[in-house]
Design an enzyme around this catalytic site. Structure first.
Site, PDB file in Angstrom:
ATOM      1  CE  LYS A   1      -2.392   4.891   7.218  1.00  0.00           C
ATOM      2  NZ  LYS A   1      -3.595   5.109   7.560  1.00  0.00           N
TER       3      LYS A   1
ATOM      4  CD  GLU B   1     -12.029   5.834   4.033  1.00  0.00           C
ATOM      5  OE1 GLU B   1     -11.559   4.795   4.398  1.00  0.00           O
ATOM      6  OE2 GLU B   1     -11.369   6.368   3.207  1.00  0.00           O
TER       7      GLU B   1
ATOM      8  NE  ARG C   1      -2.846   0.692   3.438  1.00  0.00           N
ATOM      9  CZ  ARG C   1      -3.564   0.907   4.711  1.00  0.00           C
ATOM     10  NH1 ARG C   1      -4.668   0.147   4.458  1.00  0.00           N
ATOM     11  NH2 ARG C   1      -3.044   0.853   5.851  1.00  0.00           N
TER      12      ARG C   1
HETATM   13  C1  LIG Z   1      -8.573   6.676   5.809  1.00  0.00           C
HETATM   14  C2  LIG Z   1      -8.658   5.390   6.419  1.00  0.00           C
HETATM   15  N1  LIG Z   1      -9.508   4.234   6.088  1.00  0.00           N
HETATM   16  C3  LIG Z   1      -9.377   3.167   6.407  1.00  0.00           C
HETATM   17  C4  LIG Z   1      -8.142   2.969   7.531  1.00  0.00           C
HETATM   18  C5  LIG Z   1      -8.042   1.482   7.963  1.00  0.00           C
HETATM   19  O1  LIG Z   1      -7.068   0.754   7.107  1.00  0.00           O
HETATM   20  P1  LIG Z   1      -6.447  -0.490   8.184  1.00  0.00           P
HETATM   21  O2  LIG Z   1      -7.354  -1.551   8.320  1.00  0.00           O
HETATM   22  O3  LIG Z   1      -5.357  -0.813   7.062  1.00  0.00           O
HETATM   23  O4  LIG Z   1      -5.774   0.005   9.205  1.00  0.00           O
HETATM   24  C6  LIG Z   1      -7.429   3.585   7.799  1.00  0.00           C
HETATM   25  C7  LIG Z   1      -6.129   3.411   8.840  1.00  0.00           C
HETATM   26  O5  LIG Z   1      -5.151   2.961   8.118  1.00  0.00           O
HETATM   27  C8  LIG Z   1      -7.477   5.227   7.445  1.00  0.00           C
HETATM   28  O6  LIG Z   1      -6.570   5.944   7.815  1.00  0.00           O
END
Ligand SMILES: Cc1ncc(COP(=O)(O)O)c(C=O)c1O
Length: 339
Positions: free
Chosen positions: A183, A219, A80
């Protein structure tokens, strides 16, 4: 081992002894370097500061009953970060170097590894930014990768508690063809106004809708959304959400428990048909949702009416936590044990 009050640690920064750094210059990555400083020396014209050329990751190391440290799906975080780097035109940090840096930083800070059963974990924060100087808007030619660790307490102290969420209709976190799938820091900066407004209103966080039509769930702040009905786990498909590794894992677990799973657009009105809803991500794994308020329609969607998390959400939560801590065998191949 440090004698910290593991059970009551916040989800915040606590200084540890070492971090790892690596610099990209003249078209290639250098060697990993160990630092004991919490600070970085950064050029005043670095693109990471001016143009948001930066990306980060977040994952955790878990101590098992057997005294072995476990990493959960770290390759997904490495991949990622490569995708995020590409999204803002930075040099990609190679998967193998990512692994080496992770193992090294955990090993050097072993005394901060929270013990088995405390609910606390070692949070790992890799960061990549443009460290080369540019004044015009263009990608840097120099990049810096670093990774630090910090022990974090159990997200829900005293058991999983359902939270309330506010639908956001006046701020967009990400545009349809923007950077929401990466991210990168800019997405978090864009979400701050909405998150603060939600907190000020007494909500745990905000639910972002698709920026184009304001019809579909995107989200939940820094976590993905899911709803459950009729033994089906439903989670939004969108071009502007971060693909959560926790969500990907919950989908697999749901299937293994005989549930159906759907990844598709989730219209806001569908919230009234779910029997359970939640937010999922590395920090809390699952935050069950008690109530969602939509200020656009004045509608309230209620779950967990008895104040307790839903049974199916807890089943998924318990299964994932058991795999992460090594209490249950990992038949998915998600765990890497650090020897
Ligand atoms: C915007 C966002 N969505 C979803 C997630 C959840 O992702 P993960 O399950 O990989 O931590 C995160 C955290 O990393 C995030 O910052």
């Amino acid at each position: 081992m440090e004698t910290l009050d593991w059970k009551n640690l916040p989800f915040g920064y606590i200084k540890t002894d070492y971090n790892i750094r690596c610099v990209y210059k003249n078209g290639k990555w250098g060697k990993l370097e160990v630092s004991s400083s919490e600070y970085i020396d950064i050029h005043i014209a670095a693109t990471g500061l001016h143009y948001g050329q930066e990306a980060f990751e977040g994952l955790k190391a878990y101590m098992g009953k057997d005294g072995k440290i476990r990493l959960f799906r770290w390759e997904e975080n490495a991949k990622r970060m490569i995708s995020s780097a590409d999204g803002v035109k930075m040099a990609a940090f190679p998967v193998e170097l990512f692994r080496e840096a992770l193992f090294k930083v955990i090993d050097l800070n072993k005394k901060y590894m929270p013990p088995y059963g405390s609910g606390a974990t070692l949070y790992i924060r890799p960061l990549l930014y443009g460290s080369g100087a540019e004044v015009g808007v263009k990608p840097a030619t120099e990049y810096t990768f670093l990774v630090f660790v910090t022990p974090v307490g159990p997200y829900f102290k005293g058991g999983v508690k359902p939270v309330n969420m506010l639908i956001c209709r006046d701020v967009d976190r990400a545009a349809p063809f923007g950077t929401g799938i990466y991210k990168v820091g800019g997405n978090y900066a864009a979400s701050m106004r909405a998150i603060i407004a939600a907190r000020e209103g007494g909500y745990a966080n905000t639910i972002f809708l698709d920026a184009l039509e304001k019809k579909y769930i995107d989200e939940c702040g820094p976590a993905n959304f899911f709803g459950i009905k009729d033994n089906t786990y439903i989670t939004p498909k969108s071009e502007s959400i971060l693909n959560s590794i926790t969500n990907m894992s919950l989908i697999e677990i749901a299937k293994s428990l005989g549930m159906k799973t759907e990844r598709r657009q989730v219209p806001v009105e569908e919230l009234s048909t779910f029997t359970e809803a939640g937010a999922c991500g590395t920090a809390a794994i699952i935050s069950p949702i008690a109530k969602i308020f939509d200020p656009g329609t004045n509608k309230v969607y209620e779950y967990c009416k008895n104040g307790e998390p839903g049974a199916q959400s807890m089943k998924l939560f318990n299964k994932l936590v058991a795999i992460q801590s090594g209490d249950e065998p990992d038949r998915f191949g998600w765990i890497t044990i650090l020897d």
